[in-house]
Design a protein around this motif. Structure first.
Motif, short mmCIF file in Angstrom:
data_model
loop_
_atom_site.label_atom_id
_atom_site.label_comp_id
_atom_site.label_asym_id
_atom_site.label_seq_id
_atom_site.Cartn_x
_atom_site.Cartn_y
_atom_site.Cartn_z
N LEU A 101 0.81 -1.21 0.00
CA LEU A 101 0.00 0.00 0.00
C LEU A 101 0.85 1.27 0.00
CD1 LEU A 101 -2.73 -1.17 2.54
CD2 LEU A 101 -2.98 -0.92 0.06
N THR A 102 2.17 1.14 0.14
CA THR A 102 3.03 2.33 0.09
C THR A 102 3.34 2.74 -1.35
OG1 THR A 102 5.14 1.10 0.14
CG2 THR A 102 4.10 1.60 2.26
N GLU A 103 3.14 1.81 -2.29
CA GLU A 103 3.35 2.13 -3.70
C GLU A 103 2.24 3.05 -4.20
OE1 GLU A 103 5.73 1.09 -5.81
OE2 GLU A 103 6.76 -0.48 -4.67
N LYS A 104 2.54 3.84 -5.21
CA LYS A 104 1.54 4.74 -5.79
C LYS A 104 1.48 4.50 -7.30
CE LYS A 104 2.08 8.23 -2.21
NZ LYS A 104 0.89 7.80 -1.49
N PRO A 105 0.45 3.79 -7.77
CA PRO A 105 -0.66 3.20 -7.02
C PRO A 105 -0.22 1.94 -6.27
CG PRO A 105 -0.82 2.56 -9.30
CD PRO A 105 0.33 3.52 -9.22
N PRO A 106 -1.05 1.47 -5.32
CA PRO A 106 -0.72 0.22 -4.63
C PRO A 106 -0.49 -0.90 -5.63
CG PRO A 106 -2.56 1.32 -3.56
CD PRO A 106 -2.31 2.07 -4.84
N ARG A 107 0.40 -1.83 -5.25
CA ARG A 107 0.82 -2.85 -6.22
C ARG A 107 0.97 -4.20 -5.53
NH1 ARG A 107 5.96 -4.57 -8.16
NH2 ARG A 107 6.98 -3.17 -6.67
N VAL A 108 0.50 -5.25 -6.22
CA VAL A 108 0.73 -6.61 -5.74
C VAL A 108 2.21 -6.93 -5.93
CG1 VAL A 108 0.24 -9.06 -6.09
CG2 VAL A 108 -1.62 -7.39 -6.16
N VAL A 109 2.90 -7.27 -4.84
CA VAL A 109 4.35 -7.50 -4.90
C VAL A 109 4.69 -8.98 -4.71
CG1 VAL A 109 4.97 -5.17 -4.19
CG2 VAL A 109 4.56 -6.92 -2.44
N GLY A 110 3.70 -9.81 -4.56
CA GLY A 110 3.99 -11.23 -4.42
C GLY A 110 2.77 -11.99 -3.95
N ARG A 111 2.98 -13.25 -3.67
CA ARG A 111 1.94 -14.08 -3.09
C ARG A 111 2.57 -15.02 -2.08
NH1 ARG A 111 -0.22 -17.95 -7.95
NH2 ARG A 111 -0.83 -15.91 -8.78
N VAL A 112 1.75 -15.49 -1.15
CA VAL A 112 2.22 -16.40 -0.12
C VAL A 112 1.29 -17.61 -0.09
CG1 VAL A 112 0.93 -15.14 1.66
CG2 VAL A 112 2.81 -16.64 2.33
N GLY A 113 1.87 -18.79 0.01
CA GLY A 113 1.08 -20.02 0.05
C GLY A 113 0.29 -20.15 1.34
N THR A 114 -0.85 -20.81 1.24
CA THR A 114 -1.71 -21.08 2.39
C THR A 114 -2.21 -22.52 2.26
OG1 THR A 114 -3.73 -20.39 1.25
CG2 THR A 114 -2.49 -18.68 2.41
N GLY A 115 -3.13 -22.91 3.15
CA GLY A 115 -3.83 -24.16 2.98
C GLY A 115 -4.92 -24.00 1.93
N LEU A 116 -5.68 -25.08 1.71
CA LEU A 116 -6.73 -25.06 0.69
C LEU A 116 -7.89 -24.15 1.07
CD1 LEU A 116 -6.98 -28.80 -0.42
CD2 LEU A 116 -6.17 -26.87 -1.80
N GLN A 117 -8.28 -23.31 0.15
CA GLN A 117 -9.41 -22.38 0.25
C GLN A 117 -9.22 -21.38 1.39
OE1 GLN A 117 -13.23 -24.30 -0.06
NE2 GLN A 117 -14.34 -22.36 0.06
N PRO A 118 -8.17 -20.55 1.32
CA PRO A 118 -7.96 -19.53 2.34
C PRO A 118 -9.14 -18.58 2.39
CG PRO A 118 -6.65 -19.04 0.39
CD PRO A 118 -7.23 -20.41 0.19
N SER A 119 -9.57 -18.27 3.61
CA SER A 119 -10.76 -17.43 3.77
C SER A 119 -10.46 -16.29 4.74
CB SER A 119 -11.93 -18.30 4.22
OG SER A 119 -12.27 -19.23 3.19
N GLY A 120 -11.05 -16.30 5.95
CA GLY A 120 -10.84 -15.19 6.87
C GLY A 120 -9.39 -15.04 7.28
N ILE A 121 -8.93 -13.78 7.37
CA ILE A 121 -7.55 -13.46 7.74
C ILE A 121 -7.56 -12.46 8.89
CG2 ILE A 121 -5.32 -12.56 6.96
CD1 ILE A 121 -6.14 -13.08 4.11
N SER A 122 -6.65 -12.63 9.85
CA SER A 122 -6.41 -11.62 10.88
C SER A 122 -4.91 -11.43 11.05
CB SER A 122 -7.03 -12.03 12.22
OG SER A 122 -8.42 -11.86 12.21
N ILE A 123 -4.52 -10.21 11.39
CA ILE A 123 -3.12 -9.86 11.61
C ILE A 123 -2.94 -9.44 13.06
CG2 ILE A 123 -1.27 -8.24 10.98
CD1 ILE A 123 -2.45 -8.19 8.15
N SER A 124 -1.86 -9.90 13.68
CA SER A 124 -1.60 -9.61 15.10
C SER A 124 -1.41 -8.12 15.33
CB SER A 124 -0.37 -10.38 15.57
OG SER A 124 0.78 -9.98 14.84
N PRO A 125 -1.66 -7.65 16.56
CA PRO A 125 -1.54 -6.22 16.85
C PRO A 125 -0.15 -5.65 16.57
CG PRO A 125 -2.75 -7.33 18.60
CD PRO A 125 -2.21 -8.41 17.70
N ASP A 126 0.89 -6.47 16.67
CA ASP A 126 2.24 -5.97 16.38
C ASP A 126 2.57 -6.04 14.90
OD1 ASP A 126 2.75 -8.66 15.92
OD2 ASP A 126 4.06 -8.92 17.65
N GLY A 127 1.66 -6.58 14.09
CA GLY A 127 1.85 -6.61 12.64
C GLY A 127 2.83 -7.65 12.15
N ARG A 128 3.26 -8.57 13.01
CA ARG A 128 4.30 -9.52 12.62
C ARG A 128 3.78 -10.88 12.18
NH1 ARG A 128 8.71 -8.42 17.51
NH2 ARG A 128 9.11 -6.21 16.99
#
Length: 372
Positions: free
Chosen positions: A104-131
């Motif tokens: 989101l720091t890019e102007k315009p925002p830009r997809v910079v990659g992808r990360v693998g998950t399990g099958l059918q990734p759905s709800g996501i949450s990020i920890s308060p420290d952002g790590r």
């Protein structure tokens, strides 16, 4: 836009817009000749809000509208891609297994990659420290643990939470970063997990909740867990929000509050004083169904001690998917899936009003998340 300028603060909201799954017939219909999916990044620090549409970012309405998450510093977003079309499958689609990384720091925002998950990734949450990010994988019964380091996101492990057929749909992290709740949709319960840095462990604790829990959230004070989902009966039946007391020993479900039929998503205000739910209210029924409604619903509930009280029922566009508060709590955004729109509401204490402002989208509105 009257009165809207006075409520804006620096805030990014991201809408996931899908074109390949149509819901207007009362079921999921695959559109094989559809335009590419997209995301829309809306900056509510301006009046009118600025909107940037990013085409070619695959995402889906199949899954809770919380399949987007933004880091606490507002620099990065993760967008789950839950499925891909497959004409040989009975549904017309099969599960995918990755999330986009959006800078989101890019102007315009830009997809910079992808990360693998399990099958059918759905709800996501990020920890308060952002790590750390947690991703609920519906077709796997697991939660993926992701490490966030700047704009580099890596998959550490997948933690088994339930059998795949029970459909883990969403995961919420507590404000202290030590606890997580996961909605086990077809199992009809919330699962408790402990989080210590990058280590995630199920406690084995199952919390009884109403119906089939979908989206789940935790209040900013960490005291209450909230979830809602459709029951196992008719789509015209009234469904309920379930309230879990996280300060009790052991933690326990303490209330079920009727909110209307077909809850899709819920969100809690930044100050924890309101929780809102968008409900289908029969707006997702087939065209020939006598109970079909041309409006979905926005339900507003106010905090009353260790529970909430329903105070407002407002009409919104058909098949509402996501709902999100801006970071100051003064604006509320609601999606209309077939309307391809965002509806903007003002919030003043316990008063919520439709501003009449609409933001057009290049696809069917399918998921929504605001920066913390």
């Amino acid at each position: 836009m009257v009165g809207l300028a006075h409520t804006l603060v620096a805030q990014v909201v991201i809408s996931g817009n899908e074109n390949k799954i149509d819901l207007l017939s009362g079921t999921s219909v695959v559109m094989t000749d559809a335009e590419p999916d997209s995301v829309s990044v809306i900056d509510f620090s301006k009046s009118p809000p600025s909107v940037q549409h990013l085409s070619g970012v695959a995402n889906s309405v199949i899954g809770p509208p919380s399949n987007i998450a933004i880091t606490p510093n507002g620099k990065l977003a993760l967008i789950a891609n839950s499925l891909k079309l497959d004409a040989t499958a009975a549904t017309g689609w099969v599960p995918e297994s990755y999330a986009h990384v959006l800078d989101l720091t890019e102007k315009p925002p830009r997809v910079v990659g992808r990360v693998g998950t399990g099958l059918q990734p759905s709800g996501i949450s990020i920890s308060p420290d952002g790590r750390v990010a947690l991703v609920a994988n519906r077709a796997a019964g697991t939660v993926s643990v992701l490490r966030i380091d700047g704009n580099r996101v890596t998959r550490l492990r997948d933690v088994v939470v339930c059998e795949p057929e029970l459909s883990i749909s969403d995961v919420a992290i507590s404000p202290d970063g030590k606890r997580a709740l996961a909605s086990i949709q077809k199992g009809g319960y919330l699962a408790e997990l402990t989080l210590s840095g990058e280590d995630l462990e199920p406690t084995g604790r199952k919390l009884s909740v109403y119906g089939q829990p979908y989206r789940c959230v935790i209040t900013p004070d960490g005291e209450l867990g909230l979830t809602a989902g459709q029951g196992f009966g008719s789509p015209t039946d009234v469904d309920a929000l379930s309230v879990v007391d996280l300060t009790a020993s052991p933690i326990r479900t303490v209330d079920h509050i009727p909110i209307g039929s077909g809850p899709e998503s819920i969100e809690v205000s930044p100050d924890g004083k309101l929780v809102v739910a968008v409900v289908m209210n029969q707006s997702n029924l087939p065209p020939n169904d006598p109970n079909l409604s041309q409006s979905g619903g926005l339900v507003v509930l106010a905090r009353r001690g260790k529970t909430f009280k329903k105070i407002l029922d407002l009409p919104v566009g058909r098949i509402p998917e996501g709902v999100a508060f801006t970071s100051d709590g003064k604006l509320l955004i609601v999606q209309s899936h077939p309307g391809r729109q965002l509806w903007v509401f003002s919030v003043d204490g316990e008063t919520v009003r439709d501003t009449g402002h609409r933001i057009s989208l290049p696809g069917m509105a399918s998921s929504l998340r605001a920066a913390p």
